[in-house]
Design a protein around this motif. Structure first.
Motif, mmCIF file in Angstrom:
data_model
loop_
_atom_site.group_PDB
_atom_site.id
_atom_site.type_symbol
_atom_site.label_atom_id
_atom_site.label_comp_id
_atom_site.label_asym_id
_atom_site.label_seq_id
_atom_site.Cartn_x
_atom_site.Cartn_y
_atom_site.Cartn_z
ATOM 1 N N PRO A 1 33.380 59.077 39.360
ATOM 2 C CA PRO A 1 32.024 59.431 39.157
ATOM 3 C C PRO A 1 31.681 58.208 38.359
ATOM 4 O O PRO A 1 32.339 56.889 37.916
ATOM 5 N N GLY A 2 30.135 57.831 38.363
ATOM 6 C CA GLY A 2 29.635 56.456 37.611
ATOM 7 C C GLY A 2 30.064 56.432 36.182
ATOM 8 O O GLY A 2 30.102 55.565 35.749
ATOM 9 N N SER A 3 30.078 57.756 35.685
ATOM 10 C CA SER A 3 30.573 57.627 33.881
ATOM 11 C C SER A 3 31.952 56.984 33.834
ATOM 12 O O SER A 3 32.328 56.123 32.880
ATOM 13 N N PHE A 4 33.007 57.093 34.827
ATOM 14 C CA PHE A 4 34.131 56.465 34.879
ATOM 15 C C PHE A 4 34.190 55.130 35.072
ATOM 16 O O PHE A 4 34.830 53.984 34.208
ATOM 17 N N LYS A 5 33.163 54.536 36.025
ATOM 18 C CA LYS A 5 32.897 53.077 35.944
ATOM 19 C C LYS A 5 32.308 52.383 34.885
ATOM 20 O O LYS A 5 32.605 51.099 34.559
ATOM 21 N N ASP A 6 31.506 53.417 34.357
ATOM 22 C CA ASP A 6 30.973 52.595 33.074
ATOM 23 C C ASP A 6 31.892 52.480 31.899
ATOM 24 O O ASP A 6 31.996 51.634 31.126
ATOM 25 N N ARG A 7 32.701 53.399 31.723
ATOM 26 C CA ARG A 7 33.925 53.524 30.804
ATOM 27 C C ARG A 7 34.959 52.340 31.367
ATOM 28 O O ARG A 7 35.323 51.632 30.481
ATOM 29 N N LEU A 8 35.027 51.875 32.447
ATOM 30 C CA LEU A 8 35.952 50.842 32.736
ATOM 31 C C LEU A 8 35.231 49.426 32.294
ATOM 32 O O LEU A 8 35.857 48.615 31.803
ATOM 33 N N GLY A 9 34.010 49.471 32.502
ATOM 34 C CA GLY A 9 33.226 48.200 32.164
ATOM 35 C C GLY A 9 33.772 47.185 32.977
ATOM 36 O O GLY A 9 33.689 47.050 34.118
ATOM 37 N N ASN A 10 33.764 45.624 31.927
ATOM 38 C CA ASN A 10 34.040 44.684 32.868
ATOM 39 C C ASN A 10 35.590 44.203 32.706
ATOM 40 O O ASN A 10 36.033 43.256 32.992
ATOM 41 N N ARG A 11 36.360 45.123 32.585
ATOM 42 C CA ARG A 11 37.819 45.204 32.711
ATOM 43 C C ARG A 11 38.528 45.192 34.144
ATOM 44 O O ARG A 11 39.213 46.118 34.248
ATOM 45 N N VAL A 12 38.059 44.132 34.685
ATOM 46 C CA VAL A 12 38.443 43.978 36.161
ATOM 47 C C VAL A 12 39.172 42.628 36.329
ATOM 48 O O VAL A 12 38.407 41.714 35.956
ATOM 49 N N ILE A 13 40.407 42.863 37.152
ATOM 50 C CA ILE A 13 40.859 41.569 37.442
ATOM 51 C C ILE A 13 40.908 41.400 38.993
ATOM 52 O O ILE A 13 41.294 42.238 39.654
ATOM 53 N N HIS A 14 40.397 40.353 39.549
ATOM 54 C CA HIS A 14 40.178 40.054 41.030
ATOM 55 C C HIS A 14 41.302 39.121 41.309
ATOM 56 O O HIS A 14 41.684 37.837 40.647
ATOM 57 N N LEU A 15 42.288 39.608 42.243
ATOM 58 C CA LEU A 15 43.322 38.435 42.855
ATOM 59 C C LEU A 15 42.785 37.917 44.168
ATOM 60 O O LEU A 15 43.001 38.595 45.157
ATOM 61 N N ALA A 16 42.388 36.780 43.848
ATOM 62 C CA ALA A 16 41.924 36.006 45.071
ATOM 63 C C ALA A 16 43.306 35.338 45.982
ATOM 64 O O ALA A 16 44.293 35.358 45.412
ATOM 65 N N PRO A 17 42.975 35.266 47.341
ATOM 66 C CA PRO A 17 44.187 34.747 48.067
ATOM 67 C C PRO A 17 44.729 33.454 47.636
ATOM 68 O O PRO A 17 43.966 32.548 47.001
ATOM 69 N N LEU A 18 45.914 33.117 47.311
ATOM 70 C CA LEU A 18 46.489 31.774 46.927
ATOM 71 C C LEU A 18 46.015 30.590 47.699
ATOM 72 O O LEU A 18 45.776 30.871 49.080
ATOM 73 N N ASP A 19 45.709 29.535 47.034
ATOM 74 C CA ASP A 19 45.246 28.245 47.588
ATOM 75 C C ASP A 19 46.562 27.634 48.339
ATOM 76 O O ASP A 19 47.571 28.260 48.043
#
Length: 426
Positions: A153-171
């Protein structure tokens, strides 16, 4: 019969594509994830297949011995999975003799392939992390391919906030360092990365398209081919000056049914473009005849090397006896300065890269193994002529490839691997 890496005196396959804690190029992501865990937070990790998510999770578990990790693969969880039992299972011997219900070390829950997780499990895990009267879980790490979280739910995403790590493809350079590290044999002091010519490495890296897992698999095919074909006379093992060339690597992958045509066409196009630029830059210094010779020489050299490589490897597959090397030891020209510009893989999102009509065609192909022009047009309710034009554009973007003729004699199309990875982030 032992495998190729035993001949080169490796204790295990250095090109094993399974998750491995020995990583390159993700040190900052590792520190970021460890910081979230140390602060007992909820965090989210996402990246394309082969970007290294599972390897990063494995590395973090090994480097934080003061925590106990409960790792769950949501794709493989039984319907009757019991989180409380999983937590109790992490107790040490001393925890059990002291009659403790939970492990002494800080418990960290890792949910891989999070998109397949039962929402009820997430609610239970959140309660055990968030409820001040329980807090049996100190930190939760969620990992999946897509950046879109659709089962919370949206409340879960709000609780997550900006604690997000994106793994981009390696160069490309980092991909090469991965091979250098993996192919270095510490016991013999030989780095078998040096058995690959620069153009062969460039080829393998570009074909892998930022996917480390695929890079390891393709390179393994090259080494395994040599061992299978030449056994005790394997030139990789016995000739210090031996190098696998681009044409050889190309043909070995073709033998293994890997589509390399798009890369070969890209190289030829780049050589032509480079030759034209050279002609423009040197116009004041060289006469037109000399410029024409440079262009012709570059194109001829590429074509000749490709033809030679095709012939040599084809012979190795079917004719050359085991005592003869795959590529003869005479001097062999490498492709001169063909360094393709590296794509910005992280920026190639589905919406940005493809028009609405192209997206509809790709989604249609994604639902089937292969489809003809008529089948695609019928499926998405588009006129044949317009659909044909869309297919032409998608072919230029290397999003689709032809699979040959279908049962009714019409050409059939299917998605390329790069298109599949772009679509999965949608």
């Amino acid at each position: 019969m032992f495998p190729w890496y035993k001949q080169l005196q490796f204790s295990e396959n250095p090109l094993d594509a399974r998750p491995n804690a020995k990583m390159i190029g993700m040190e900052d992501k590792e520190e970021q994830l460890k910081n979230f865990i140390a602060k007992e937070e909820l965090c989210f990790l996402h990246g394309l297949t082969g970007a290294g998510k599972t390897s990063l999770l494995k590395r973090v578990q090994e480097s934080m011995p003061d925590h106990t990790f409960v790792y769950l693969d949501a794709d493989a969880l039984p319907k009757d999975f019991d989180l409380a039992a999983a937590l109790r299972g992490k107790r040490t011997f001393f925890d059990m003799i002291r009659m403790r219900d939970l492990p002494t070390k800080k418990a960290v829950l890792i949910v891989d392939e999070f998109q397949a997780t039962d929402p009820r499990l997430i609610l239970e895990a959140r309660s055990r992390w968030e409820n001040p009267n329980e807090r049996q879980i100190k930190s939760i790490v969620l990992a999946q391919i897509s950046e879109q979280m659709k089962n919370v739910p949206g409340s879960f995403k709000d609780r997550l906030g900006n604690r997000v790590i994106h793994l981009a493809p390696l160069d490309n350079e980092t991909m090469k360092k991965v091979l250098q590290q993996r192919l270095s044999n510490q016991s013999t002091k030989i780095n078998y990365y040096d058995r690959l010519s620069p153009s062969a490495v460039d080829f393998l890296v570009h074909i892998a398209d930022g996917n480390v897992r695929r890079l390891l698999e393709f390179t393994d095919m090259v080494f395994d081919f040599h061992w299978q074909r030449f056994q005790d006379t394997n030139p990789i093992a016995h000739k210090e000056d031996y190098k696998v060339t681009f044409p050889a690597a190309k043909e070995i992958l073709r033998v293994n049914n890997i589509n390399v045509d798009s890369y070969v066409a890209q190289v030829e196009k780049y050589v032509e473009k480079t030759a034209k630029k050279l002609g423009k830059d040197e116009k004041k210094k060289e006469d037109k005849k000399e410029i024409k010779e440079v262009k012709t020489e570059m194109k001829t050299e590429l074509k000749q090397e490709a033809e030679e490589g095709t012939e040599l490897v084809s012979e190795a597959v079917t004719q050359i006896p085991p005592e003869e090397p795959l590529i003869v030891a005479k001097e062999e020209k490498e492709i001169p300065a063909v360094v393709l510009p590296e794509p910005n893989r992280a920026a190639l999102t589905f919406d940005k890269e493809f028009t609405l009509a192209e997206q509809n065609v790709l989604r249609s192909l994604g639902r089937h193994e292969a489809m003809t022009l008529k089948q695609i047009a019928t499926d998405i309710h588009l006129e044949i002529n317009k659909c044909n034009g869309v297919l032409a554009n998608l072919k230029k973007k290397n999003a689709i490839i032809s699979t040959g003729k279908s049962t009714d004699g019409e050409k059939a199309w299917q998605l390329t691997e790069s298109a599949k990875r772009t679509m999965v982030t949608k």
